[in-house]
Design a protein around this motif. Sequence first.
Motif, PDB file in Angstrom:
ATOM      1  N   VAL A  58       0.822  -1.203   0.000  1.00  0.00           N
ATOM      2  CA  VAL A  58       0.000   0.000   0.000  1.00  0.00           C
ATOM      3  C   VAL A  58       0.860   1.259   0.000  1.00  0.00           C
ATOM      4  O   VAL A  58       0.538   2.253  -0.654  1.00  0.00           O
ATOM      5  N   GLU A  59       1.962   1.225   0.727  1.00  0.00           N
ATOM      6  CA  GLU A  59       2.831   2.386   0.842  1.00  0.00           C
ATOM      7  C   GLU A  59       4.150   2.124   0.137  1.00  0.00           C
ATOM      8  O   GLU A  59       4.554   0.971  -0.062  1.00  0.00           O
ATOM      9  N   VAL A  60       4.847   3.208  -0.214  1.00  0.00           N
ATOM     10  CA  VAL A  60       6.088   3.088  -0.979  1.00  0.00           C
ATOM     11  C   VAL A  60       7.145   2.320  -0.201  1.00  0.00           C
ATOM     12  O   VAL A  60       7.863   1.473  -0.748  1.00  0.00           O
ATOM     13  N   GLN A  61       7.279   2.613   1.093  1.00  0.00           N
ATOM     14  CA  GLN A  61       8.322   1.998   1.910  1.00  0.00           C
ATOM     15  C   GLN A  61       7.916   0.653   2.496  1.00  0.00           C
ATOM     16  O   GLN A  61       8.687   0.022   3.225  1.00  0.00           O
ATOM     17  N   GLU A  62       6.715   0.180   2.182  1.00  0.00           N
ATOM     18  CA  GLU A  62       6.194  -1.023   2.832  1.00  0.00           C
ATOM     19  C   GLU A  62       7.010  -2.260   2.502  1.00  0.00           C
ATOM     20  O   GLU A  62       7.274  -3.098   3.372  1.00  0.00           O
ATOM     21  N   THR A  63       7.465  -2.374   1.259  1.00  0.00           N
ATOM     22  CA  THR A  63       8.234  -3.554   0.861  1.00  0.00           C
ATOM     23  C   THR A  63       9.553  -3.630   1.617  1.00  0.00           C
ATOM     24  O   THR A  63       9.957  -4.707   2.080  1.00  0.00           O
ATOM     25  N   PHE A  64      10.210  -2.479   1.782  1.00  0.00           N
ATOM     26  CA  PHE A  64      11.498  -2.456   2.485  1.00  0.00           C
ATOM     27  C   PHE A  64      11.320  -2.829   3.953  1.00  0.00           C
ATOM     28  O   PHE A  64      12.059  -3.669   4.490  1.00  0.00           O
ATOM     29  N   PHE A  65      10.334  -2.226   4.609  1.00  0.00           N
ATOM     30  CA  PHE A  65      10.118  -2.528   6.021  1.00  0.00           C
ATOM     31  C   PHE A  65       9.620  -3.958   6.215  1.00  0.00           C
ATOM     32  O   PHE A  65       9.896  -4.585   7.258  1.00  0.00           O
ATOM     33  N   THR A  66       8.914  -4.482   5.231  1.00  0.00           N
ATOM     34  CA  THR A  66       8.506  -5.890   5.298  1.00  0.00           C
ATOM     35  C   THR A  66       9.723  -6.800   5.246  1.00  0.00           C
ATOM     36  O   THR A  66       9.795  -7.793   5.974  1.00  0.00           O
ATOM     37  N   ALA A  67      10.690  -6.449   4.394  1.00  0.00           N
ATOM     38  CA  ALA A  67      11.923  -7.229   4.317  1.00  0.00           C
ATOM     39  C   ALA A  67      12.663  -7.204   5.650  1.00  0.00           C
ATOM     40  O   ALA A  67      13.227  -8.222   6.082  1.00  0.00           O
ATOM     41  N   LEU A  68      12.647  -6.059   6.346  1.00  0.00           N
ATOM     42  CA  LEU A  68      13.276  -5.973   7.664  1.00  0.00           C
ATOM     43  C   LEU A  68      12.569  -6.871   8.670  1.00  0.00           C
ATOM     44  O   LEU A  68      13.216  -7.552   9.474  1.00  0.00           O
ATOM     45  N   LYS A  69      11.223  -6.856   8.627  1.00  0.00           N
ATOM     46  CA  LYS A  69      10.462  -7.722   9.535  1.00  0.00           C
ATOM     47  C   LYS A  69      10.773  -9.189   9.279  1.00  0.00           C
ATOM     48  O   LYS A  69      10.968  -9.977  10.222  1.00  0.00           O
ATOM     49  N   VAL A  70      10.815  -9.560   8.006  1.00  0.00           N
ATOM     50  CA  VAL A  70      11.097 -10.950   7.641  1.00  0.00           C
ATOM     51  C   VAL A  70      12.485 -11.356   8.129  1.00  0.00           C
ATOM     52  O   VAL A  70      12.666 -12.433   8.716  1.00  0.00           O
ATOM     53  N   ALA A  71      13.482 -10.489   7.917  1.00  0.00           N
ATOM     54  CA  ALA A  71      14.855 -10.796   8.318  1.00  0.00           C
ATOM     55  C   ALA A  71      14.979 -10.882   9.834  1.00  0.00           C
ATOM     56  O   ALA A  71      15.669 -11.757  10.361  1.00  0.00           O
ATOM     57  N   PHE A  72      14.297  -9.987  10.546  1.00  0.00           N
ATOM     58  CA  PHE A  72      14.386  -9.993  12.006  1.00  0.00           C
ATOM     59  C   PHE A  72      13.753 -11.251  12.588  1.00  0.00           C
ATOM     60  O   PHE A  72      14.342 -11.918  13.453  1.00  0.00           O
ATOM     61  N   PHE A  73      12.564 -11.600  12.102  1.00  0.00           N
ATOM     62  CA  PHE A  73      11.884 -12.781  12.635  1.00  0.00           C
ATOM     63  C   PHE A  73      12.657 -14.052  12.271  1.00  0.00           C
ATOM     64  O   PHE A  73      12.811 -14.940  13.110  1.00  0.00           O
ATOM     65  N   SER A  74      13.149 -14.130  11.058  1.00  0.00           N
ATOM     66  CA  SER A  74      13.923 -15.301  10.637  1.00  0.00           C
ATOM     67  C   SER A  74      15.223 -15.392  11.417  1.00  0.00           C
ATOM     68  O   SER A  74      15.656 -16.488  11.798  1.00  0.00           O
ATOM     69  N   GLY A  75      15.854 -14.244  11.654  1.00  0.00           N
ATOM     70  CA  GLY A  75      17.080 -14.235  12.453  1.00  0.00           C
ATOM     71  C   GLY A  75      16.821 -14.695  13.879  1.00  0.00           C
ATOM     72  O   GLY A  75      17.661 -15.381  14.479  1.00  0.00           O
ATOM     73  N   PHE A  76      15.667 -14.325  14.416  1.00  0.00           N
ATOM     74  CA  PHE A  76      15.305 -14.773  15.756  1.00  0.00           C
ATOM     75  C   PHE A  76      15.171 -16.290  15.797  1.00  0.00           C
ATOM     76  O   PHE A  76      15.669 -16.945  16.725  1.00  0.00           O
ATOM     77  N   ILE A  77      14.497 -16.866  14.809  1.00  0.00           N
ATOM     78  CA  ILE A  77      14.337 -18.325  14.759  1.00  0.00           C
ATOM     79  C   ILE A  77      15.700 -18.994  14.608  1.00  0.00           C
ATOM     80  O   ILE A  77      15.994 -20.010  15.257  1.00  0.00           O
ATOM     81  N   LEU A  78      16.569 -18.417  13.772  1.00  0.00           N
ATOM     82  CA  LEU A  78      17.885 -18.995  13.514  1.00  0.00           C
ATOM     83  C   LEU A  78      18.754 -19.010  14.765  1.00  0.00           C
ATOM     84  O   LEU A  78      19.510 -19.968  14.995  1.00  0.00           O
ATOM     85  N   THR A  79      18.644 -17.968  15.574  1.00  0.00           N
ATOM     86  CA  THR A  79      19.497 -17.846  16.766  1.00  0.00           C
ATOM     87  C   THR A  79      18.796 -18.299  18.037  1.00  0.00           C
ATOM     88  O   THR A  79      19.317 -18.087  19.140  1.00  0.00           O
ATOM     89  N   LEU A  80      17.647 -18.941  17.902  1.00  0.00           N
ATOM     90  CA  LEU A  80      16.884 -19.358  19.081  1.00  0.00           C
ATOM     91  C   LEU A  80      17.686 -20.263  20.015  1.00  0.00           C
ATOM     92  O   LEU A  80      17.621 -20.082  21.247  1.00  0.00           O
ATOM     93  N   PRO A  81      18.447 -21.245  19.505  1.00  0.00           N
ATOM     94  CA  PRO A  81      19.248 -22.066  20.436  1.00  0.00           C
ATOM     95  C   PRO A  81      20.239 -21.239  21.247  1.00  0.00           C
ATOM     96  O   PRO A  81      20.447 -21.517  22.439  1.00  0.00           O
ATOM     97  N   ILE A  82      20.836 -20.236  20.633  1.00  0.00           N
ATOM     98  CA  ILE A  82      21.793 -19.387  21.355  1.00  0.00           C
ATOM     99  C   ILE A  82      21.077 -18.581  22.434  1.00  0.00           C
ATOM    100  O   ILE A  82      21.582 -18.415  23.552  1.00  0.00           O
ATOM    101  N   ILE A  83      19.884 -18.080  22.107  1.00  0.00           N
ATOM    102  CA  ILE A  83      19.116 -17.304  23.082  1.00  0.00           C
ATOM    103  C   ILE A  83      18.723 -18.176  24.270  1.00  0.00           C
ATOM    104  O   ILE A  83      18.855 -17.771  25.434  1.00  0.00           O
ATOM    105  N   PHE A  84      18.262 -19.395  23.999  1.00  0.00           N
ATOM    106  CA  PHE A  84      17.938 -20.320  25.088  1.00  0.00           C
ATOM    107  C   PHE A  84      19.178 -20.641  25.917  1.00  0.00           C
ATOM    108  O   PHE A  84      19.097 -20.773  27.153  1.00  0.00           O
ATOM    109  N   TRP A  85      20.294 -20.783  25.267  1.00  0.00           N
ATOM    110  CA  TRP A  85      21.549 -21.076  25.974  1.00  0.00           C
ATOM    111  C   TRP A  85      21.930 -19.934  26.905  1.00  0.00           C
ATOM    112  O   TRP A  85      22.339 -20.149  28.046  1.00  0.00           O
ATOM    113  N   GLN A  86      21.769 -18.702  26.433  1.00  0.00           N
ATOM    114  CA  GLN A  86      22.085 -17.536  27.261  1.00  0.00           C
ATOM    115  C   GLN A  86      21.120 -17.429  28.441  1.00  0.00           C
ATOM    116  O   GLN A  86      21.524 -17.049  29.544  1.00  0.00           O
ATOM    117  N   VAL A  87      19.856 -17.766  28.215  1.00  0.00           N
ATOM    118  CA  VAL A  87      18.886 -17.772  29.322  1.00  0.00           C
ATOM    119  C   VAL A  87      19.310 -18.780  30.376  1.00  0.00           C
ATOM    120  O   VAL A  87      19.264 -18.504  31.590  1.00  0.00           O
TER     121      VAL A  87
END
Length: 257
Positions: A58-87
């Motif tokens: 809908v907005e001009v910047q929406e695709t870029f910010f969507t890519a950031l959301k996708v990368a952040f959520f995917s990065g969270f899933i990828l590093t989940l074992p490390i996060i659990f380890w730190q906890v």
Amino acid sequence: MLDDLKPHIADLRKRLINSVIALVIGFFVCFFFYEPILEWMMVPVEAVLPPNSQMVAVEVQETFFTALKVAFFSGFILTLPIIFWQVWLFLAPGLYDHEKKLVFPFVFFGTLMFLIGGAFAYYVVIPYGFEFLINFGSAVVTVLPSIGKYVGFFTKLLFGFGVAFELPVITFFLAKIGLVTDRMLKDYFKYAVVIIFIVASLLTPPDVLTQFLMAGPLIILYIVSIYIAKVFNPETDLDEDDDEDEEDDEDEDNEKK
């Protein structure tokens, strides 16, 4: 008192910094692959879109910010074992030696249950939920879902189900250190059911079927957690006698007053 808390605060900061560093690295790795990840995220909604319909920005910047959301959520899933380890490393100083050996089961099953919860949301809940929302009123209007809002809703659902499916892991840990028993979970069952349905109504689309698709597995997981607590920290007769003695003492005190 503050001097006693300083080492714990310093350790917490260290664990948070390590988790953030891992998350940032995971973010940049996933950002380079955001297009195939985004295509994978769009599969459930594209399967139920009407003919000649597609996702839009809908907005001009929406695709870029969507890519950031996708990368952040995917990065969270990828590093989940490390996060659990730190906890676990943050909690470890307060545990006994035999409890500290549970680090690998905690990290493995914590990650596994989160992925199972996310998979359940992806393959079961999201298709049914979006099929209802998109088909509702489709004879009157043409549905053109916003990619940004869809990804936001998608990640919220997967994250919510992933966290919810951690219930058996959390129960196992709390039972091993003696904080919960099967009797305790049984006593709070009716309250847990109410909370589960409230959470399900907040995290899922506004239709009864999707809410039950979330609430049902959570109730089953709660029952499984009761069994886990019964195996690793069952309520003993001694505990029940202690509770009765405490109640008797309270009654005697009230009578004296």
